[in-house]
Design an enzyme around this catalytic site. Structure first.
Site, PDB file in Angstrom:
ATOM      1  N   ASP A 143       0.855  -1.190   0.000  1.00 13.82           N
ATOM      2  CA  ASP A 143       0.000   0.000   0.000  1.00 13.82           C
ATOM      3  C   ASP A 143       0.893   1.243   0.000  1.00 13.82           C
ATOM      4  OD1 ASP A 143      -3.206   0.526   1.119  1.00 13.82           O
ATOM      5  OD2 ASP A 143      -1.803   2.200   1.069  1.00 13.82           O
TER       6      ASP A 143
ATOM      7  N   ASN B 167     -13.072  -3.100   2.256  1.00 15.74           N
ATOM      8  CA  ASN B 167     -14.091  -2.059   2.305  1.00 15.74           C
ATOM      9  C   ASN B 167     -14.954  -2.062   1.040  1.00 15.74           C
ATOM     10  OD1 ASN B 167     -12.907  -1.139   4.720  1.00 15.74           O
ATOM     11  ND2 ASN B 167     -11.465   0.145   3.597  1.00 15.74           N
TER      12      ASN B 167
ATOM     13  N   GLN C 238     -14.272   2.776   1.378  1.00 13.23           N
ATOM     14  CA  GLN C 238     -13.613   2.403   0.117  1.00 13.23           C
ATOM     15  C   GLN C 238     -13.277   3.663  -0.677  1.00 13.23           C
ATOM     16  OE1 GLN C 238     -15.903  -0.190  -2.494  1.00 13.23           O
ATOM     17  NE2 GLN C 238     -14.075  -0.813  -3.634  1.00 13.23           N
TER      18      GLN C 238
ATOM     19  N   HIS D 217     -10.364  -5.032  -3.389  1.00 16.79           N
ATOM     20  CA  HIS D 217      -9.041  -5.354  -2.825  1.00 16.79           C
ATOM     21  C   HIS D 217      -9.181  -5.766  -1.367  1.00 16.79           C
ATOM     22  CE1 HIS D 217      -9.809  -1.031  -2.392  1.00 16.79           C
ATOM     23  NE2 HIS D 217      -9.169  -1.107  -1.233  1.00 16.79           N
TER      24      HIS D 217
ATOM     25  N   HIS E  76      -7.085  -5.678   2.189  1.00 14.35           N
ATOM     26  CA  HIS E  76      -5.923  -5.157   2.905  1.00 14.35           C
ATOM     27  C   HIS E  76      -5.326  -6.259   3.776  1.00 14.35           C
ATOM     28  CE1 HIS E  76      -6.702  -0.739   2.350  1.00 14.35           C
ATOM     29  NE2 HIS E  76      -7.928  -1.172   2.137  1.00 14.35           N
TER      30      HIS E  76
HETATM   31  P1  5GP Z   1      -9.642   1.503   0.374  1.00 10.16           P
HETATM   32  O1  5GP Z   1      -9.756   2.742   1.219  1.00 10.16           O
HETATM   33  O2  5GP Z   1     -10.322   1.685  -0.967  1.00 10.16           O
HETATM   34  O3  5GP Z   1     -10.054   0.242   1.069  1.00 10.16           O
HETATM   35  O4  5GP Z   1      -8.093   1.340   0.136  1.00 10.16           O
HETATM   36  C1  5GP Z   1      -7.409   1.864  -0.947  1.00 10.16           C
HETATM   37  C2  5GP Z   1      -5.945   1.788  -0.616  1.00 10.16           C
HETATM   38  O5  5GP Z   1      -5.213   1.909  -1.803  1.00 10.16           O
HETATM   39  C3  5GP Z   1      -5.471   2.883   0.339  1.00 10.16           C
HETATM   40  O6  5GP Z   1      -4.935   2.281   1.510  1.00 10.16           O
HETATM   41  C4  5GP Z   1      -4.422   3.620  -0.470  1.00 10.16           C
HETATM   42  O7  5GP Z   1      -3.309   3.999   0.308  1.00 10.16           O
HETATM   43  C5  5GP Z   1      -4.047   2.620  -1.544  1.00 10.16           C
HETATM   44  N1  5GP Z   1      -3.644   3.231  -2.801  1.00 10.16           N
HETATM   45  C6  5GP Z   1      -4.321   4.194  -3.486  1.00 10.16           C
HETATM   46  N2  5GP Z   1      -3.669   4.500  -4.622  1.00 10.16           N
HETATM   47  C7  5GP Z   1      -2.562   3.719  -4.650  1.00 10.16           C
HETATM   48  C8  5GP Z   1      -1.471   3.585  -5.596  1.00 10.16           C
HETATM   49  O8  5GP Z   1      -1.409   4.248  -6.635  1.00 10.16           O
HETATM   50  N3  5GP Z   1      -0.523   2.663  -5.281  1.00 10.16           N
HETATM   51  C9  5GP Z   1      -0.577   1.901  -4.158  1.00 10.16           C
HETATM   52  N4  5GP Z   1       0.420   1.030  -3.949  1.00 10.16           N
HETATM   53  N5  5GP Z   1      -1.566   2.005  -3.252  1.00 10.16           N
HETATM   54  C10 5GP Z   1      -2.552   2.903  -3.501  1.00 10.16           C
END
Ligand code: 5GP
Ligand code: ZN
Length: 140
Positions: free
Chosen positions: A32, A88, A95, A101, A103
């Protein structure tokens, strides 16, 4: 299969760089970019699906199996003290990237984000809980 506007589809295609720790025909697992802890990683299915409602049972089963393997692998190598799986669905649920995805979050005694998943419980009466339970009963 792929969503042209999706950042994770671009990462999977190699158009945006990422730190990849695992890859097979169905998944890419990356670190992440804004880690909650050392080793925080994301399991990305290669097929674009927005969330738990869209992903197939078959692919979800594979993702969960992979999460188990990675949890063991990462715990051994990072020497972490616990592990959260987090997934999420929808903006209200936190999300921010609308490509399914999971985590993988290693937890360490004394870590900065110790309140990562701390919620305060809501109050429901016994009859409200009975009503919710009745409403949610599902046949196996
Ligand atoms: P969500 O909040 O949708 O469950 O998690 C999305 C996750 O994707 C976040 O923890 C964020 O830091 C990660 N993320 C967003 N954009 C990128 C990216 O371009 N590269 C990587 N490696 N992680 C990302
Ligand atoms: Zn996507």
């Amino acid at each position: 299969m792929r969503d042209e506007n999706c950042i994770f589809c671009k990462i999977i295609a190699g158009e945006i760089p990422s730190r990849t720790i695992y890859e097979d025909e169905d998944f890419k697992v990356i670190l992440d970019a804004n880690p909650a802890s050392k080793g925080h990683a994301l399991i990305l299915p290669k097929e674009h699906c927005a969330n738990i409602y869209e992903i197939s049972e078959e692919l979800l089963s594979k993702a969960v199996k992979l999460a188990k393997k990675l949890a063991a692998h990462m715990t051994k190598l990072l020497n972490c003290d616990g592990f959260n799986l987090l997934q999420n669905n929808g903006e209200v649920a936190g999300q921010t990237v609308f490509h399914f995805h999971m985590h993988l979050i290693p937890r360490y005694v004394g870590m900065k984000n110790k309140d990562l998943l701390n919620w305060t419980h809501e109050e429901f009466t016994d009859s409200e809980q009975d009503e919710i339970c009745e409403k949610l009963k599902m046949n196996s």
